[in-house]
Design a protein around this motif. Structure first.
Motif, PDB file in Angstrom:
ATOM      1  N   ARG A 443       8.650  -0.380  -1.100  1.00  0.00           N
ATOM      2  CA  ARG A 443       8.037   0.591  -1.975  1.00  0.00           C
ATOM      3  C   ARG A 443       6.965   1.270  -1.174  1.00  0.00           C
ATOM      4  O   ARG A 443       6.465   0.710  -0.040  1.00  0.00           O
ATOM      5  CB  ARG A 443       7.587  -0.044  -3.309  1.00  0.00           C
ATOM      6  N   GLY A 444       6.135   2.276  -1.613  1.00  0.00           N
ATOM      7  CA  GLY A 444       5.207   3.157  -1.342  1.00  0.00           C
ATOM      8  C   GLY A 444       5.539   3.653   0.157  1.00  0.00           C
ATOM      9  O   GLY A 444       6.652   3.900   0.402  1.00  0.00           O
ATOM     10  N   GLU A 445       4.479   3.985   0.926  1.00  0.00           N
ATOM     11  CA  GLU A 445       4.876   4.796   2.104  1.00  0.00           C
ATOM     12  C   GLU A 445       5.374   4.151   3.170  1.00  0.00           C
ATOM     13  O   GLU A 445       5.161   3.097   3.532  1.00  0.00           O
ATOM     14  CB  GLU A 445       3.497   5.485   2.430  1.00  0.00           C
ATOM     15  N   ARG A 446       6.746   4.638   3.563  1.00  0.00           N
ATOM     16  CA  ARG A 446       7.501   3.910   4.429  1.00  0.00           C
ATOM     17  C   ARG A 446       7.446   4.542   5.952  1.00  0.00           C
ATOM     18  O   ARG A 446       7.725   4.101   6.911  1.00  0.00           O
ATOM     19  CB  ARG A 446       9.012   3.566   3.936  1.00  0.00           C
ATOM     20  N   LEU A 447       7.248   6.011   5.723  1.00  0.00           N
ATOM     21  CA  LEU A 447       7.187   6.615   7.144  1.00  0.00           C
ATOM     22  C   LEU A 447       6.225   7.793   6.901  1.00  0.00           C
ATOM     23  O   LEU A 447       6.280   8.599   5.729  1.00  0.00           O
ATOM     24  CB  LEU A 447       8.789   7.334   7.191  1.00  0.00           C
ATOM     25  N   GLN A 448       5.624   8.159   7.871  1.00  0.00           N
ATOM     26  CA  GLN A 448       4.970   9.631   8.086  1.00  0.00           C
ATOM     27  C   GLN A 448       5.215  10.237   9.449  1.00  0.00           C
ATOM     28  O   GLN A 448       4.702   9.339  10.430  1.00  0.00           O
ATOM     29  CB  GLN A 448       3.386   9.309   7.560  1.00  0.00           C
TER      30      GLN A 448
END
Length: 676
Positions: A443-448
């Motif tokens: 969950r949450g940010e996995r890629l940027q």
């Protein structure tokens, strides 16, 4: 594995022999007890009798118990009855032949078995032979040590072993046959057994469905020890062939040739810990590691320290089910890969892989790579050495990409691109300025990432997506593209330089991008598109001038529009052909304004116009239509200019979306009806 009956019989029949030896040939002896404890066996409401045989030769023995409990074998509340004749043979040995009937046993074991018992006092040996249908079981044990037995089983239904299996794990045997040669020791707190076995079409499963097998055949060596209060242990070395196996996330469709399986496991309070797991399939897969399952069957720990895969065999036999569950069915594969992977109940904790050459292609064309080389090394907790990963070609969502190579490093739980990389895309270039990926995040940010797209050929992109061939190029900067939960989010926007104008895409999100039902949302702004170029792509009829507009709150499910607010306008004037007039009339469900006769329309091929406007708000499969403004009995789509003065009025305010799609399709294919 030992038959669930062997321990009970070894104790029970020694008891019968003891009665015979005690009372000799005397008839009419009856023994009854509310409870009787034999080694490992508790009998309730038991009655045994010895009578003279009707022919005067030997004795008739009967024993019955309303309840027999054998905790170490997993048997509870078993009904028991034995009846037959007892006599001495020429060598002075006791021989019993009769029938054994049990009630309530797993798999209906020994509900009517023929039993033969030979007790040799001189040799201190008790031999027990059981036959039911095609199943045979032979037990040999010392009379003065009935807790030790040598057992031979043939054609034993796997379901008969359920009681014993229940002392080790929560699964159940469902089908198949077992042969075995085993040594069994009955101890105070359980059993110990070791020996050889063979399986034929054996099946098993668990309530959670995480451990299962179907039509598995093979042979091997087995050891079971349930005597330790800390838990039962299992050691297995087997050669298996055919059938299917499921061990948590590992699904196998076994080949016809032997596959080596070795494991050491411990079961305690419902938890099954496979401390040693080795799988060897010569032309497909080699695995070493360990797994742990919670009492409810959930995989709580996996550590595959060695994973060597050769494709396509490894995918066909072991990877197809798992990758299909991840939304990647029908892969075409070739090459080889080595690596390791570990995970806990919360998700991945580490992985690494390396390959000299690997090809993968999704059947739907959503994802594919050829000539993959290099590898990745990631850990959620430790910093790992830098790696390189490159490919000869890459395909994402049907878009082909050229060769590229990237440098990666794992630190603080994230895989990070070490320096910007460029990927050739459709005569243009995708430059990845930065990228950080957390493989362990559920969950949450996995890629940027931050991207720059330059000079991508719009005609080639249209072909990849199956669109009509648009001209121009695409370019733009994406300051931030994030993968949050299961959703891609675009910060900034893409600017598409097409039709001598611009199309700007903002607020773009894509949920479940690799699933069968991706959901896309976006806002699109159109600015000064050359209508002659736009209409030239389709067989719609020619319109000149410049077009602007917007498509707000666009929502596509499985790439099909389900909602949007679209407004298209051409406000600077131009010319419009008769065919385009007819098509706009058809799309709007309208007609010519009063005063413009069909005969006059046929005379002119093009008309001047001042403004064109058409809008559609799609909601619940209905498109609310509009135009430049209200008109008598409808809304104005085309406001004419000059002579003959043309006006096109739309009369249908609410149009079924499939109907509108059919009209647009007919219009763009040049088959819209001509207004007479």
């Amino acid at each position: 594995m030992p038959p669930v009956s062997s321990r009970q019989l070894s104790c029970l029949l020694v008891f019968l022999a003891a009665l015979a030896c005690t009372f000799g040939v005397h008839a009419g002896v009856t023994v009854a007890a509310d409870a009787l404890d034999l080694p490992g066996v508790q009998l309730k409401t038991m009655e045994a009798s010895i009578d003279q045989a009707a022919d005067g030769k030997g004795l008739t023995l009967k024993l019955a118990a309303t309840r027999a409990d054998i905790p170490s074998m997993g048997w509870r509340r078993i009904g028991l009855a034995v009846e037959g004749g007892l006599d001495r043979d020429e060598q002075g040995r006791w021989l019993f032949e009769g029938v054994l009937r049990l009630r309530g046993t797993p798999g209906n074991a020994l509900t009517g078995a023929r039993v033969r018992i030979l007790a040799d006092d001189a040799a201190n040996t008790l031999q027990i032979d059981l036959v039911q249908d095609r199943t045979t079981a032979s037990v040999a044990l010392p009379i003065d040590q009935p807790t030790h037995a040598q057992i031979t089983l043939k054609n034993l239904p796997a379901g008969w072993l359920q009681g014993l299996l229940s002392t080790v794990w929560s699964g159940r045997a469902t089908s198949g046959k077992v042969d075995a040669e085993l040594a069994l020791d009955i101890l105070d707190r359980g059993i110990q057994t070791t020996g050889q076995f063979s399986l034929s079409d054996v099946g098993f499963d668990t309530k959670a469905g995480n451990l299962a097998g179907s039509k598995v055949s093979g042979a091997g060596r087995l050891g079971i020890d349930t005597s330790d209060a800390a838990g039962a242990s299992i050691d297995l070395d087997a050669s298996l062939r055919g059938g299917e196996l499921l061990l948590g996330p590992l699904y196998a469709r076994l080949p016809a040739h032997p596959v080596q399986l070795s494991l050491g496991a411990r079961s305690q309070k419902g938890t099954l810990a496979i401390r040693r797991l080795r799988v060897g399939d010569p032309d497909a897969l080699a695995v070493e590691g360990e797994l742990t399952f919670d009492p409810d069957g959930t995989l709580s720990h996996l550590d595959l320290s060695r994973l060597d895969a050769r494709f396509p065999a490894a995918y066909d036999r072991y990877g197809k089910g798992w990758l299909s569950a991840l939304g990647m069915p029908g892969l075409q594969t070739s090459g080889a890969m080595t690596g390791h992977v570990s995970m806990e109940a919360s998700g991945l904790t580490s992985f690494a892989f390396n390959t000299d050459s690997l090809d993968l292609q999704d059947a739907a064309g959503r994802l594919g790579v050829r000539g993959l080389r290099g590898g990745l090394d990631w850990s959620a907790k430790e910093s790992r050495p830098a790696t390189k990963l490159g490919w000869r070609s890459l395909q994402v969502l049907n878009i082909p990409n050229g060769a590229a190579e990237a440098s990666w490093r794992s630190d603080a739980g994230k895989l990070t691109l070490q320096k910007p990389m460029s990927v050739p895309v459709l005569d243009g270039q995708l430059r990845i300025q930065s990228l950080a990926f957390d493989p362990g995040a559920s969950r949450g940010e996995r890629l940027q990432t931050s991207l720059v797209l330059t000079q991508v050929n719009m005609a080639a992109l249209s072909k990849a997506f199956g669109w009509p061939e648009f001209g121009g190029t695409i370019g733009g900067a994406v300051p931030s593209l994030r993968y949050v939960d299961d959703r891609l989010e675009l910060a900034g926007g893409l600017s598409l330089n097409i039709f001598d104008g611009f199309v700007d895409v903002t607020a773009l999100t894509l949920q479940k991008p690799f699933s069968d039902v991706p959901v896309l949302t976006a806002n699109i702004a159109l600015n000064k598109l050359d209508l002659a170029l736009v209409t030239g792509v389709f067989d719609f009829g020619n319109i000149t001038g410049r077009m602007g507009g917007s498509v707000a709150d666009l929502r596509l499910v499985s790439w099909t529009p389900v909602a949007f607010k679209a407004q298209l306008t051409a406000l600077e004037g131009g010319r419009i052909s008769q065919q385009a007039v007819n098509n706009l009339t058809s799309v709007g469900g309208g007609g010519m304004a009063a005063g413009l006769q069909g005969a006059v329309l046929k005379i002119f091929k093009t008309f001047g116009y001042k403004r064109i406007g058409l809008s559609c708000t799609l909601r619940a499969d209905v498109c609310a239509m509009g135009g430049l403004g209200d008109a008598r009995d409808g809304y104005t789509i085309v406001e004419g200019s000059g002579l003959p003065r043309l006006s096109v009025i739309g009369h249908q305010h609410d149009v079924d979306w499939p109907t509108l799609v059919r009209r647009l399709k007919a219009a763009t294919e040049g088959s819209a009806p001509v207004v007479q």
